[in-house]
Design a protein around this motif. Structure first.
Motif, PDB file in Angstrom:
ATOM      1  N   UNK A 271      -6.817  -0.922  -6.002  1.00 46.85           N
ATOM      2  CA  UNK A 271      -6.401  -1.860  -4.961  1.00 46.85           C
ATOM      3  C   UNK A 271      -5.645  -3.049  -5.532  1.00 46.85           C
ATOM      4  N   UNK A 272      -4.570  -3.462  -4.874  1.00 45.62           N
ATOM      5  CA  UNK A 272      -3.935  -2.712  -3.789  1.00 45.62           C
ATOM      6  C   UNK A 272      -2.835  -1.776  -4.267  1.00 45.62           C
ATOM      7  N   UNK A 273      -2.245  -2.054  -5.462  1.00 47.88           N
ATOM      8  CA  UNK A 273      -1.046  -1.270  -5.774  1.00 47.88           C
ATOM      9  C   UNK A 273      -0.811  -0.973  -7.252  1.00 47.88           C
ATOM     10  N   UNK A 274      -1.884  -0.965  -8.049  1.00 48.99           N
ATOM     11  CA  UNK A 274      -1.699  -0.553  -9.446  1.00 48.99           C
ATOM     12  C   UNK A 274      -1.870   0.952  -9.526  1.00 48.99           C
TER      13      UNK A 274
ATOM     14  N   UNK B 239      -6.760 -10.650  -8.824  1.00 48.00           N
ATOM     15  CA  UNK B 239      -6.893  -9.452  -9.641  1.00 48.00           C
ATOM     16  C   UNK B 239      -8.230  -8.781  -9.364  1.00 48.00           C
ATOM     17  N   UNK B 240      -8.198  -7.461  -9.303  1.00 48.19           N
ATOM     18  CA  UNK B 240      -9.426  -6.709  -9.085  1.00 48.19           C
ATOM     19  C   UNK B 240      -9.646  -5.801 -10.287  1.00 48.19           C
TER      20      UNK B 240
ATOM     21  N   UNK C 191      -2.194  -9.630  -0.723  1.00 48.87           N
ATOM     22  CA  UNK C 191      -2.237  -8.267  -1.235  1.00 48.87           C
ATOM     23  C   UNK C 191      -1.114  -8.023  -2.236  1.00 48.87           C
ATOM     24  N   UNK C 192      -0.918  -8.968  -3.087  1.00 48.07           N
ATOM     25  CA  UNK C 192       0.072  -8.865  -4.159  1.00 48.07           C
ATOM     26  C   UNK C 192       1.508  -8.863  -3.655  1.00 48.07           C
TER      27      UNK C 192
ATOM     28  N   UNK D 292       0.850  -1.212   0.000  1.00 47.51           N
ATOM     29  CA  UNK D 292       0.000   0.000   0.000  1.00 47.51           C
ATOM     30  C   UNK D 292       0.877   1.251   0.000  1.00 47.51           C
TER      31      UNK D 292
END
Lengths: 326, 142
Positions: free
Chosen positions: A181-184, A322-323, B107-108, A159
């Motif tokens: 979310x979370x980090x793209x 994946x979101x 969370x990746x 994050x």
């Protein structure tokens, strides 16, 4: 010619960058405690790296133009950071900066070491996906960190990294990057920056973490053909200076990491919510094995996991996969 | 090796306060352990022989725990680094401290889990893509 000490070259760049006009060779020699011949040799080494340095018999040296390269001397010039970027290692080409950082971390490289490459021949994302890394168009760097926290808290690392990248883009390119979310990190719904965090744990502690950041800076549409991606150049209509952006990125990462180390998880979540475009949107979450969930993103829980409200009203937490915003 | 010989080994172990004894030959492995009074641990080799050692105290949980690789975090379990890649490890494979056995993604953040001990994978206890909790047993190892 004997091998040049890159650190000394860096120092000379520092001397020249900090000067408003010509700096005499004598003065540089005195400050660095090297001979004037050594100064001259190193200026020539800089020229070979692409620096344009003017020399004048009476006035000395003047830096006319620095090359478009993420050289440690340039990136660390004026860098305001405690940990991240303490040591910067620059490579013309690597297979993957994460792989090199991982290798260095295992060999005991100190926390804050940054590995940067002008191009990656096998740049990668998660799960064996490729990261397009054409030469001198993007920023491809990895940071070695050794956070004293249980592995279960490292979601916050990702994050933090996402917020840092979004902030750096906002600062340097003036574009409103947002975080999915979370980090793209995205611009107009297209990916402009990807983060790949990899951990090495021992029992219940983290040995080291490698945070890899790839930013599409001056990529042309042809570089990103077929991808749901964009670059700062495409979005802003002009080239963005990579050195300044890399420096801003290290500064933002450093700030985020300080918050993490101090256990200010609430701050991290608050900052993340400010730059996120995910909350309140209808999303589809798909695990990497194909399981799907659809609903409205309602927030983050205390672990940083995404909460979604399903059709029936039940709330589910998403920990990975994946979101998509739909 | 017959039961008489095993009795003799146990007697020798008791006399000399030896808590663990392992012997391995082609197709045969015997392991007798008295970890804090725990019973013998069955060895998975084809012709394994187990022998119980009289235990003065209830079986210690740690002895059994030591035989599992557990998840250090909440996340998703992945057996392979990419969807089309072969799994990191298979049943029957020998591993050592540094062998990566799986990935846990949270969370990746990709967390490579290492075996952290020498042994052989006896059982895989998680499904590819399965959400796992902290402490979930992922592999049984012997």
């Amino acid at each position: 010619m004997t091998a040049v000490d890159p650190d000394r070259e860096d120092v000379i760049v520092g001397e020249l960058l900090g000067a408003p006009a010509y700096v005499s060779g004598e003065e540089i020699a005195r400050r660095l405690r090297i001979s004037r011949t050594a100064v001259w040799n190193r200026v020539n080494a800089l020229r070979r790296l692409g620096f344009q340095v003017e020399s004048h018999p009476h006035l000395g040296y003047r830096l006319v133009r620095a090359p478009d390269a993420l050289l440690p001397a340039l990136v660390s010039h004026g860098l305001v950071a405690e940990i991240v970027g303490r040591r910067i290692l620059h490579f013309e080409e690597l297979r993957s900066t994460n792989d090199e950082a991982e290798r260095l971390a295992r060999a005991g490289a100190p926390e804050g070491t940054v590995v940067v490459a002008e191009r990656q021949s096998a740049g990668r994302g998660r799960m064996g996906r490729a990261w397009v890394s054409p030469p001198r168009k993007g920023i491809y760097l990895s940071v070695i960190l050794r956070p004293a926290m249980p592995p279960s808290r490292t979601a916050f690392l990702t994050l933090c990294a996402a917020v840092a990248a979004a902030d750096a883009v906002r600062r340097c390119a003036g574009l409103r990057a947002s975080v999915k979310w979370p980090n793209d990190v995205r611009l107009g719904g297209r990916k402009v920056c990807g983060i790949l965090t990899e951990l090495a744990t021992e029992a219940d502690r983290i040995n080291h973490a490698v945070v890899g950041v790839g930013v599409n800076v001056n990529h042309d549409p042809a570089d990103l053909r077929g991808l749901e991606a964009t670059s700062l150049k495409i979005e802003s209509g002009g080239e963005v200076e990579r050195v300044g952006l890399a420096r801003a990125l290290l500064e933002e990462l450093d700030g985020g990491y300080a918050a993490l180390c101090a256990g200010r998880y609430g701050d991290i979540v608050r900052r993340w919510l400010e730059v996120s475009d995910t909350i309140g949107r209808r999303i589809r979450a798909e695990s990497l094995t194909g399981e799907r969930l659809e609903g409205v993103a309602t927030g983050l829980d205390e672990d940083g996991c995404l909460l979604i409200r399903l059709e029936g009203g039940a709330t589910k937490r998403i920990t990975g996969g994946d979101v998509r915003i739909i | 090796m017959n039961i008489k010989e095993i009795r003799e080994i146990i007697a020798l172990m008791n006399e000399n306060e030896v808590t663990e004894f392992t012997i391995e030959r082609e197709g045969f492995k015997l392991c007798i352990r008295k970890a804090g009074g725990a019973g013998a641990v069955a060895a998975p080799a084809p012709a394994a022989v187990s022998a119980a050692v009289p235990a003065p105290a209830p079986a210690a949980a740690e002895a059994a725990e030591g035989q599992y690789i557990v998840s250090p975090m909440v996340g998703t379990y992945y057996a392979a680094p990419a969807p089309d890649a072969p799994p990191y490890v298979k049943v029957g494979q020998e591993v050592d401290e540094e062998t990566v056995v799986c990935l846990i993604e949270a969370m990746k953040v990709l967390n490579e889990i290492k075996a952290e001990r020498k042994g052989r994978i006896v059982e895989v206890l998680a499904e590819n893509g399965e959400p796992v909790e902290f402490g979930k047993k992922l592999f049984r190892i012997a």
